[in-house]
Design a protein around this motif. Structure first.
Motif, PDB file in Angstrom:
ATOM      1  N   ASP A  81      43.980 -88.256 -13.639  1.00 36.34           N
ATOM      2  CA  ASP A  81      44.013 -89.717 -13.668  1.00 36.34           C
ATOM      3  C   ASP A  81      42.597 -90.288 -13.625  1.00 36.34           C
ATOM      4  OD1 ASP A  81      46.758 -89.771 -13.791  1.00 36.34           O
ATOM      5  OD2 ASP A  81      47.045 -90.091 -11.636  1.00 36.34           O
ATOM      6  N   ASP A  82      41.725 -89.688 -12.808  1.00 40.91           N
ATOM      7  CA  ASP A  82      40.332 -90.150 -12.729  1.00 40.91           C
ATOM      8  C   ASP A  82      39.634 -89.962 -14.071  1.00 40.91           C
ATOM      9  OD1 ASP A  82      40.635 -90.842 -10.086  1.00 40.91           O
ATOM     10  OD2 ASP A  82      39.765 -88.985  -9.310  1.00 40.91           O
ATOM     11  N   LEU A  83      39.858 -88.813 -14.681  1.00 36.33           N
ATOM     12  CA  LEU A  83      39.254 -88.542 -15.987  1.00 36.33           C
ATOM     13  C   LEU A  83      39.748 -89.536 -17.019  1.00 36.33           C
ATOM     14  CD1 LEU A  83      37.627 -86.822 -17.981  1.00 36.33           C
ATOM     15  CD2 LEU A  83      39.638 -85.309 -18.169  1.00 36.33           C
ATOM     16  N   ALA A  84      41.060 -89.773 -17.060  1.00 35.27           N
ATOM     17  CA  ALA A  84      41.626 -90.711 -18.033  1.00 35.27           C
ATOM     18  C   ALA A  84      41.083 -92.117 -17.815  1.00 35.27           C
ATOM     19  CB  ALA A  84      43.149 -90.705 -17.932  1.00 35.27           C
ATOM     20  N   ALA A  85      40.928 -92.519 -16.550  1.00 35.65           N
ATOM     21  CA  ALA A  85      40.409 -93.855 -16.252  1.00 35.65           C
ATOM     22  C   ALA A  85      38.988 -94.011 -16.781  1.00 35.65           C
ATOM     23  CB  ALA A  85      40.444 -94.106 -14.743  1.00 35.65           C
ATOM     24  N   TYR A  86      38.185 -92.955 -16.675  1.00 35.42           N
ATOM     25  CA  TYR A  86      36.820 -93.011 -17.208  1.00 35.42           C
ATOM     26  C   TYR A  86      36.830 -93.073 -18.732  1.00 35.42           C
ATOM     27  CZ  TYR A  86      32.100 -91.683 -18.505  1.00 35.42           C
ATOM     28  OH  TYR A  86      30.854 -91.657 -19.085  1.00 35.42           O
ATOM     29  N   LEU A  87      37.626 -92.236 -19.362  1.00 34.38           N
ATOM     30  CA  LEU A  87      37.677 -92.214 -20.826  1.00 34.38           C
ATOM     31  C   LEU A  87      38.102 -93.565 -21.389  1.00 34.38           C
ATOM     32  CD1 LEU A  87      39.326 -88.711 -21.413  1.00 34.38           C
ATOM     33  CD2 LEU A  87      36.921 -89.338 -21.712  1.00 34.38           C
ATOM     34  N   ALA A  88      38.964 -94.272 -20.674  1.00 35.81           N
ATOM     35  CA  ALA A  88      39.433 -95.577 -21.141  1.00 35.81           C
ATOM     36  C   ALA A  88      38.326 -96.628 -21.121  1.00 35.81           C
ATOM     37  CB  ALA A  88      40.607 -96.048 -20.284  1.00 35.81           C
ATOM     38  N   THR A  89      37.233 -96.353 -20.389  1.00 38.10           N
ATOM     39  CA  THR A  89      36.115 -97.310 -20.336  1.00 38.10           C
ATOM     40  C   THR A  89      35.086 -97.055 -21.429  1.00 38.10           C
ATOM     41  OG1 THR A  89      34.742 -95.958 -18.837  1.00 38.10           O
ATOM     42  CG2 THR A  89      36.377 -97.444 -17.825  1.00 38.10           C
ATOM     43  N   GLN A  90      35.286 -96.004 -22.226  1.00 41.70           N
ATOM     44  CA  GLN A  90      34.308 -95.648 -23.256  1.00 41.70           C
ATOM     45  C   GLN A  90      34.703 -96.252 -24.599  1.00 41.70           C
ATOM     46  OE1 GLN A  90      31.465 -93.927 -22.074  1.00 41.70           O
ATOM     47  NE2 GLN A  90      32.636 -94.615 -20.298  1.00 41.70           N
ATOM     48  N   PRO A  91      34.029 -97.338 -25.022  1.00 45.08           N
ATOM     49  CA  PRO A  91      34.464 -98.066 -26.221  1.00 45.08           C
ATOM     50  C   PRO A  91      34.440 -97.229 -27.490  1.00 45.08           C
ATOM     51  CG  PRO A  91      32.294 -98.817 -25.474  1.00 45.08           C
ATOM     52  CD  PRO A  91      32.840 -97.950 -24.399  1.00 45.08           C
ATOM     53  N   ASP A 143      42.990 -97.221 -24.798  1.00 46.30           N
ATOM     54  CA  ASP A 143      43.365 -97.961 -23.590  1.00 46.30           C
ATOM     55  C   ASP A 143      43.804 -96.935 -22.543  1.00 46.30           C
ATOM     56  OD1 ASP A 143      45.838 -97.077 -24.458  1.00 46.30           O
ATOM     57  OD2 ASP A 143      46.598 -99.070 -24.988  1.00 46.30           O
ATOM     58  N   GLY A 144      44.301 -97.412 -21.410  1.00 41.42           N
ATOM     59  CA  GLY A 144      44.686 -96.501 -20.348  1.00 41.42           C
ATOM     60  C   GLY A 144      45.735 -95.501 -20.769  1.00 41.42           C
ATOM     61  N   ALA A 145      46.759 -95.987 -21.488  1.00 42.72           N
ATOM     62  CA  ALA A 145      47.835 -95.100 -21.930  1.00 42.72           C
ATOM     63  C   ALA A 145      47.331 -94.073 -22.935  1.00 42.72           C
ATOM     64  CB  ALA A 145      48.967 -95.921 -22.534  1.00 42.72           C
ATOM     65  N   GLY A 146      46.469 -94.507 -23.841  1.00 41.84           N
ATOM     66  CA  GLY A 146      45.925 -93.595 -24.842  1.00 41.84           C
ATOM     67  C   GLY A 146      45.051 -92.528 -24.214  1.00 41.84           C
ATOM     68  N   ALA A 147      44.257 -92.913 -23.206  1.00 40.69           N
ATOM     69  CA  ALA A 147      43.410 -91.938 -22.522  1.00 40.69           C
ATOM     70  C   ALA A 147      44.253 -90.925 -21.758  1.00 40.69           C
ATOM     71  CB  ALA A 147      42.447 -92.664 -21.574  1.00 40.69           C
ATOM     72  N   ALA A 148      45.315 -91.406 -21.118  1.00 38.83           N
ATOM     73  CA  ALA A 148      46.213 -90.501 -20.386  1.00 38.83           C
ATOM     74  C   ALA A 148      46.875 -89.510 -21.334  1.00 38.83           C
ATOM     75  CB  ALA A 148      47.257 -91.311 -19.626  1.00 38.83           C
ATOM     76  N   GLN A 149      47.270 -89.998 -22.524  1.00 37.19           N
ATOM     77  CA  GLN A 149      47.904 -89.125 -23.516  1.00 37.19           C
ATOM     78  C   GLN A 149      46.915 -88.079 -24.028  1.00 37.19           C
ATOM     79  OE1 GLN A 149      49.554 -91.274 -26.837  1.00 37.19           O
ATOM     80  NE2 GLN A 149      50.458 -89.447 -27.767  1.00 37.19           N
ATOM     81  N   LEU A 150      45.659 -88.493 -24.208  1.00 35.56           N
ATOM     82  CA  LEU A 150      44.619 -87.563 -24.651  1.00 35.56           C
ATOM     83  C   LEU A 150      44.443 -86.439 -23.622  1.00 35.56           C
ATOM     84  CD1 LEU A 150      42.168 -86.710 -26.407  1.00 35.56           C
ATOM     85  CD2 LEU A 150      40.812 -88.381 -25.130  1.00 35.56           C
ATOM     86  N   CYS A 151      44.365 -86.815 -22.351  1.00 42.38           N
ATOM     87  CA  CYS A 151      44.184 -85.813 -21.296  1.00 42.38           C
ATOM     88  C   CYS A 151      45.392 -84.870 -21.211  1.00 42.38           C
ATOM     89  CB  CYS A 151      43.962 -86.509 -19.954  1.00 42.38           C
ATOM     90  SG  CYS A 151      42.380 -87.379 -19.839  1.00 42.38           S
ATOM     91  N   ALA A 152      46.586 -85.426 -21.307  1.00 45.66           N
ATOM     92  CA  ALA A 152      47.788 -84.594 -21.252  1.00 45.66           C
ATOM     93  C   ALA A 152      47.824 -83.615 -22.425  1.00 45.66           C
ATOM     94  CB  ALA A 152      49.028 -85.486 -21.266  1.00 45.66           C
ATOM     95  N   GLY A 153      47.307 -84.059 -23.579  1.00 46.15           N
ATOM     96  CA  GLY A 153      47.326 -83.206 -24.770  1.00 46.15           C
ATOM     97  C   GLY A 153      46.441 -81.978 -24.625  1.00 46.15           C
TER      98      GLY A 153
END
Length: 298
Positions: free
Chosen positions: A207-217, A222-232
């Motif tokens: 979750d911490d990793l996804a939250a950081y990735l979501a801040t990188q333009p 967005d948050g959901a997309g970053a979470a999906q990327l990490c899960a993948g």
């Protein structure tokens, strides 16, 4: 003549040589050195969204107003500059470039910049430390003379780096990265995720990793997309998330292999580019990035 009295003589000789060289270089464009100096200043001001009066342009360019008046008449007659009444002062005229004027100015600036590179080649080129020291010395000699300020120099220089340039470069580099990664079935965003894990870690949780990735333009997530990327990447067995987030042995081998390929590609891209030019580009891009972030946040 003693060396300690040669400054004025050498400055005069360099000035004469420079003016003659610019006159020859811009003559095919229908310009003289003086016209180039003026139209280049107007070009810089108009890119700031300004339509200066003749007096304002004269002050900015560091030229006498009566001389500017003569130059402007010639530029107007050539279809390069327009004069319209100033809404705030009926006695004044606002100056701007015509489309032809923009085209001619940009071509002239390119020619003159090539000439500058040739002129400064014996001292390491425009971005070299000796040329920077020379510029500093000349500014010190000019003191408070109009037209010698940092702003004037910056505005009459070519605005060679635009938003379109950055966008095109980003698109081309992203496409190249995707092509490099395609054989390994890794997306650009996944590769960035690997780098973030190894360079910016450790991460306590996915979750911490996804939250950081979501801040990188640059990732466009967005948050959901970053979470999906990490899960993948976890599902592919490339990232372990049962403790502190880390690459699995398989993921680490893949990342190191991709890094080698990307490094070789990067070396090819950067081959032959001057180190000072690269340092300048880095500073400019870092400044633009910071300003853009502030504008979005503000």
């Amino acid at each position: 003549m003693d060396d300690d009295t040669a400054t004025g003589r050498l400055l005069w000789q360099v000035t004469l040589r420079w003016r003659a060289a610019v006159d020859r270089a811009v003559a095919p464009l229908g310009l003289t050195h003086a016209q180039y100096s003026l139209i280049g200043s107007l070009y810089g001001l108009t890119r700031q969204g300004r339509s200066p009066s003749q007096r304002e342009l004269a002050d900015f360019a560091g030229l006498e107003q009566i001389y500017v008046s003569k130059l402007i008449r010639g530029l107007v007659d050539a279809g390069l500059v327009t004069r319209v009444p100033d809404p705030a002062d009926s006695r004044a005229r606002q100056l701007s470039l015509t489309p032809k004027g923009v085209e001619v100015t940009e071509a002239a600036v390119g020619v003159v910049h090539a000439l500058q590179r040739e002129l400064t080649a014996p001292i390491g080129g425009p971005s070299g430390p000796r040329n920077r020291a020379l510029i500093s010395s000349l500014r010190a000699l000019l003191g408070g003379v109009p037209g010698a300020s940092e702003g004037s120099t910056a505005m009459t220089a070519t605005p060679t780096l635009t938003g379109q340039d950055i966008g095109e470069a980003q698109g081309a580099l992203s496409a190249l990265l995707s092509n490099v990664l395609a054989a390994s079935d890794v997306s650009g965003n996944e590769y960035v995720t690997f780098r973030v894990i190894t360079v910016r870690g450790p991460w306590a949780s996915l979750d911490d990793l996804a939250a950081y990735l979501a801040t990188q333009p640059q990732l466009g997530l967005d948050g959901a997309g970053a979470a999906q990327l990490c899960a993948g990447v976890v599902q592919k067995g490339l990232v372990a998330a049962d403790g502190p987030v880390a690459l699995t042995p398989q993921g680490l081998r893949l990342f190191e292999s991709l890094n080698d390929t990307v490094r070789q590609t990067t070396q090819t891209l950067y081959a032959g580019l001057d180190a000072d030019d690269l340092a300048t580009a880095h500073r400019v891009l870092a400044t633009l990035t910071d300003r853009a972030h502030r504008a979005v946040a503000g």
